[in-house]
Write a protein that holds these residues in place. Structure first.
Motif, PDB file in Angstrom:
ATOM      1  N   GLY A   1      36.774 -11.635  46.296  1.00 33.03           N
ATOM      2  CA  GLY A   1      36.076 -10.770  46.984  1.00 33.03           C
ATOM      3  C   GLY A   1      36.406 -11.091  49.026  1.00 33.03           C
ATOM      4  N   ASN A   2      38.003 -11.824  48.676  1.00 35.23           N
ATOM      5  CA  ASN A   2      37.543 -12.660  49.730  1.00 35.23           C
ATOM      6  C   ASN A   2      38.635 -11.772  51.228  1.00 35.23           C
ATOM      7  N   LEU A   3      38.531 -10.498  50.844  1.00 35.00           N
ATOM      8  CA  LEU A   3      39.061  -9.401  51.812  1.00 35.00           C
ATOM      9  C   LEU A   3      38.562  -8.889  52.839  1.00 35.00           C
ATOM     10  N   LEU A   4      38.520  -9.342  53.908  1.00 42.08           N
ATOM     11  CA  LEU A   4      37.339  -8.148  54.819  1.00 42.08           C
ATOM     12  C   LEU A   4      37.733  -7.150  54.795  1.00 42.08           C
ATOM     13  N   PRO A   5      37.186  -6.233  55.459  1.00 42.57           N
ATOM     14  CA  PRO A   5      37.722  -4.824  55.325  1.00 42.57           C
ATOM     15  C   PRO A   5      38.599  -4.052  56.288  1.00 42.57           C
ATOM     16  N   GLU A   6      38.805  -4.997  57.620  1.00 41.17           N
ATOM     17  CA  GLU A   6      40.668  -4.634  58.208  1.00 41.17           C
ATOM     18  C   GLU A   6      41.173  -5.239  57.662  1.00 41.17           C
ATOM     19  N   THR A   7      41.211  -6.427  57.418  1.00 43.48           N
ATOM     20  CA  THR A   7      42.003  -6.809  56.578  1.00 43.48           C
ATOM     21  C   THR A   7      42.444  -5.838  55.829  1.00 43.48           C
ATOM     22  N   ALA A   8      41.888  -5.140  54.717  1.00 42.27           N
ATOM     23  CA  ALA A   8      41.860  -4.540  53.656  1.00 42.27           C
ATOM     24  C   ALA A   8      43.097  -3.783  54.645  1.00 42.27           C
ATOM     25  N   SER A   9      42.743  -2.792  54.746  1.00 43.83           N
ATOM     26  CA  SER A   9      43.237  -1.669  55.745  1.00 43.83           C
ATOM     27  C   SER A   9      44.822  -2.108  56.012  1.00 43.83           C
ATOM     28  N   MET A  10      44.665  -2.862  56.115  1.00 48.24           N
ATOM     29  CA  MET A  10      45.759  -3.328  56.911  1.00 48.24           C
ATOM     30  C   MET A  10      47.335  -3.514  55.282  1.00 48.24           C
ATOM     31  N   ILE A  11      46.297  -4.164  54.664  1.00 48.36           N
ATOM     32  CA  ILE A  11      46.921  -4.422  53.502  1.00 48.36           C
ATOM     33  C   ILE A  11      47.389  -3.684  52.654  1.00 48.36           C
ATOM     34  N   LYS A  12      46.583  -2.236  52.527  1.00 46.83           N
ATOM     35  CA  LYS A  12      46.629  -1.438  52.137  1.00 46.83           C
ATOM     36  C   LYS A  12      47.533  -0.334  52.672  1.00 46.83           C
ATOM     37  N   SER A  13      47.793  -0.644  54.032  1.00 49.00           N
ATOM     38  CA  SER A  13      48.660   0.790  54.890  1.00 49.00           C
ATOM     39  C   SER A  13      50.318  -0.179  54.791  1.00 49.00           C
ATOM     40  N   LYS A  14      50.619  -0.962  54.186  1.00 48.10           N
ATOM     41  CA  LYS A  14      51.792  -1.438  53.866  1.00 48.10           C
ATOM     42  C   LYS A  14      52.418  -0.951  52.594  1.00 48.10           C
ATOM     43  N   PRO A  15      51.944  -1.102  51.494  1.00 51.04           N
ATOM     44  CA  PRO A  15      52.799  -0.371  50.412  1.00 51.04           C
ATOM     45  C   PRO A  15      52.613   1.151  50.508  1.00 51.04           C
ATOM     46  N   ILE A  16      51.629   1.491  51.477  1.00 52.82           N
ATOM     47  CA  ILE A  16      51.938   3.264  51.255  1.00 52.82           C
ATOM     48  C   ILE A  16      53.027   3.397  52.790  1.00 52.82           C
ATOM     49  N   ARG A  17      52.965   2.666  53.795  1.00 57.41           N
ATOM     50  CA  ARG A  17      54.438   2.832  54.788  1.00 57.41           C
ATOM     51  C   ARG A  17      55.825   2.380  53.895  1.00 57.41           C
ATOM     52  N   GLU A  18      55.915   1.392  52.727  1.00 55.49           N
ATOM     53  CA  GLU A  18      56.766   1.089  51.936  1.00 55.49           C
ATOM     54  C   GLU A  18      57.054   2.354  51.299  1.00 55.49           C
ATOM     55  N   VAL A  19      55.891   2.953  51.277  1.00 53.90           N
ATOM     56  CA  VAL A  19      56.772   4.307  49.793  1.00 53.90           C
ATOM     57  C   VAL A  19      56.784   5.562  51.234  1.00 53.90           C
ATOM     58  N   LYS A  20      56.451   5.805  51.835  1.00 59.75           N
ATOM     59  CA  LYS A  20      56.966   6.598  53.255  1.00 59.75           C
ATOM     60  C   LYS A  20      58.698   6.279  53.259  1.00 59.75           C
ATOM     61  N   VAL A  21      58.215   4.871  53.852  1.00 61.12           N
ATOM     62  CA  VAL A  21      60.422   4.833  54.074  1.00 61.12           C
ATOM     63  C   VAL A  21      61.338   5.003  52.873  1.00 61.12           C
ATOM     64  N   PHE A  22      60.942   4.460  52.111  1.00 64.40           N
ATOM     65  CA  PHE A  22      61.360   4.610  50.612  1.00 64.40           C
ATOM     66  C   PHE A  22      61.712   6.267  50.109  1.00 64.40           C
ATOM     67  N   THR A  23      60.878   6.923  50.418  1.00 67.18           N
ATOM     68  CA  THR A  23      60.874   8.167  50.389  1.00 67.18           C
ATOM     69  C   THR A  23      61.994   9.188  51.353  1.00 67.18           C
ATOM     70  N   ASN A  24      62.263   8.716  52.475  1.00 68.32           N
ATOM     71  CA  ASN A  24      63.116   9.357  53.838  1.00 68.32           C
ATOM     72  C   ASN A  24      64.006   8.716  53.455  1.00 68.32           C
ATOM     73  N   PHE A  25      64.285   7.119  52.901  1.00 68.30           N
ATOM     74  CA  PHE A  25      65.846   7.097  52.387  1.00 68.30           C
ATOM     75  C   PHE A  25      66.065   7.711  51.188  1.00 68.30           C
ATOM     76  N   LEU A  26      65.401   7.987  50.648  1.00 69.32           N
ATOM     77  CA  LEU A  26      65.893   9.311  49.786  1.00 69.32           C
ATOM     78  C   LEU A  26      66.420   9.905  50.089  1.00 69.32           C
ATOM     79  N   ALA A  27      65.252  11.000  50.401  1.00 73.47           N
ATOM     80  CA  ALA A  27      65.407  12.384  51.690  1.00 73.47           C
ATOM     81  C   ALA A  27      66.596  12.401  51.926  1.00 73.47           C
ATOM     82  N   GLN A  28      66.701  11.750  52.823  1.00 74.48           N
ATOM     83  CA  GLN A  28      68.757  11.311  53.601  1.00 74.48           C
ATOM     84  C   GLN A  28      69.139  11.778  52.564  1.00 74.48           C
ATOM     85  N   GLU A  29      69.100  10.496  51.138  1.00 73.67           N
ATOM     86  CA  GLU A  29      70.300  10.505  50.380  1.00 73.67           C
ATOM     87  C   GLU A  29      70.647  12.136  49.537  1.00 73.67           C
ATOM     88  N   ILE A  30      69.400  13.202  49.853  1.00 74.52           N
ATOM     89  CA  ILE A  30      69.601  14.357  48.526  1.00 74.52           C
ATOM     90  C   ILE A  30      70.041  14.791  49.739  1.00 74.52           C
TER      91      ILE A  30
END
Length: 197
Positions: free
Chosen positions: A108-137
């Motif tokens: 329970g050691n993540l503060l809300p602002e830190t948790a949101s920063m960490i949560k946004s990283k995987p979402i950004r990774e999915v978006k970047v990977f999605t863009n890569f795949l879209a370019q390949e398509i």
């Protein structure tokens, strides 16, 4: 007059990691400095903010190595081999980061602002990977499909592999990771390979 021994960034990060894992993001930078044997000001000379110290100590780079490679791989080389390479790098990245995040979350050691920063990283990774795949398509190197779903299938499978490996290290993982990744890409490739003329 003798100089005090120089403390490396790695020693500071080790001390910070230990304190953050015990106390979460709310831990005092003064306590981290004392653990490392330096002044608090010395920490901020090397790491400009507490957030940067936190992410560096947890091994969470701004952009994971596999994400950094996407631009250089777009439209180049054997796409199937590129996907295998990216999947292996992704697996290794999550293998390093996931246990630390799981431990912080369990305590329970993540503060809300830190948790949101960490949560946004995987979402950004999915978006970047999605863009890569879209370019390949768009370049005709992949069959027309939904790149976001494809990104989620690959990344989700890799994260699940690491999660199961962490939760059941001796029982669940029966296949060597390179074989798992090869099989994963082979199966997905059957549905995304470009249609031969």
């Amino acid at each position: 007059m003798a100089r005090t021994p120089k403390i490396t960034n790695e020693q500071i990060l080790d001390a910070a990691r230990e304190i953050f894992l015990e106390q979460g993001f709310g831990a005092s930078t003064l306590e981290i400095a004392q653990k490392a044997g330096i002044s608090e000001a010395s920490i901020f000379k090397r790491f400009s903010t507490k957030e940067k110290l936190f992410f560096a100590s947890m091994g969470i780079p701004e952009r994971p190595p596999w994400v950094q490679e996407l631009d250089s791989l777009s439209g180049k080389g054997n796409l199937k081999q590129n996907l295998i390479h990216l999947c292996l790098q992704t697996l290794e990245f999550h293998r390093q980061v996931m246990p630390r995040l799981m431990m912080l979350k369990a305590c329970g050691n993540l503060l809300p602002e830190t948790a949101s920063m960490i949560k946004s990283k995987p979402i950004r990774e999915v978006k970047v990977f999605t863009n890569f795949l879209a370019q390949e398509i768009e370049q005709g190197r992949l069959r027309s499909c939904d790149p976001h779903t494809l990104a989620m299938i690959l990344l989700g499978s890799l994260m699940n592999y690491v999660f199961l490996e962490q939760m059941h290290p001796a029982e669940v993982i029966k296949k060597e990771e390179a074989i798992f990744v090869q099989n994963l890409v082979d199966i997905v490739w059957q549905g995304i390979a470009p249609i031969a003329d």
